[in-house]
Design a protein around this motif. Structure first.
Motif: not given
Length: 149
Positions: A64-79
């Motif tokens: 889960a942490e790996r996916l969170g980092r990947l999503l954050a690196d893509e700029g896809g986290m909720p804003q």
């Protein structure tokens, strides 16, 4: 980082506990008393179950942490900006107000791991841990190439 330290400390304490319980189980098994041997056998099963559960939870956290980092690196986290209590927790009503948007994104793209992960974040912010974990598990399955169930 403090969360990782907390997890490491709790895991180390559980491993110590499992070692002590296993040692007691072996002593009971070797006691020669039928009741003691039965209790030792039953007690021996507990560390095995606990070790399996610990491993499963740690592996879930790593993925889960790996996916969170990947999503954050893509700029896809909720804003979205939501109100936060003095304790640091998100105001539940504001998190629940975001839910329809993220649920609709999952319904529009049920095979998108990113949408499922974001939905898991919103569930978590709203305090629904069971659904949050289920959404993140679905995200992990989809990202690894396995179909959602």
């Amino acid at each position: 980082m403090s969360l990782r330290i907390g997890v490491a400390v709790m895991a180390a304490l559980l491993v110590l506990y499992l070692f002590l319980v296993t040692e007691r189980a072996v002593l009971l098994l070797l006691s020669g008393d039928p009741l003691g041997a039965g209790m030792g056998a039953a007690l021996f099963a507990l560390p095995l179950i606990a070790a399996w559960a610990l491993g499963r939870e740690l592996w879930f956290g790593v993925r889960a942490e790996r996916l969170g980092r990947l999503l954050a690196d893509e700029g896809g986290m909720p804003q979205e900006q939501v109100a936060v209590r003095p304790s640091g927790r998100v105001e539940r009503t504001e998190a629940e107000a975001l839910f329809p948007r993220y649920r609709a994104a999952v319904e529009d793209s049920p095979d998108d791991w990113r949408a499922w992960y974001r939905l898991g974040l919103v569930y978590d912010a709203a305090g629904d841990r069971r659904r949050a974990r289920a959404a993140v598990r679905t995200s992990i399955r989809l990202q690894s190439g396995r179909p959602a169930t």
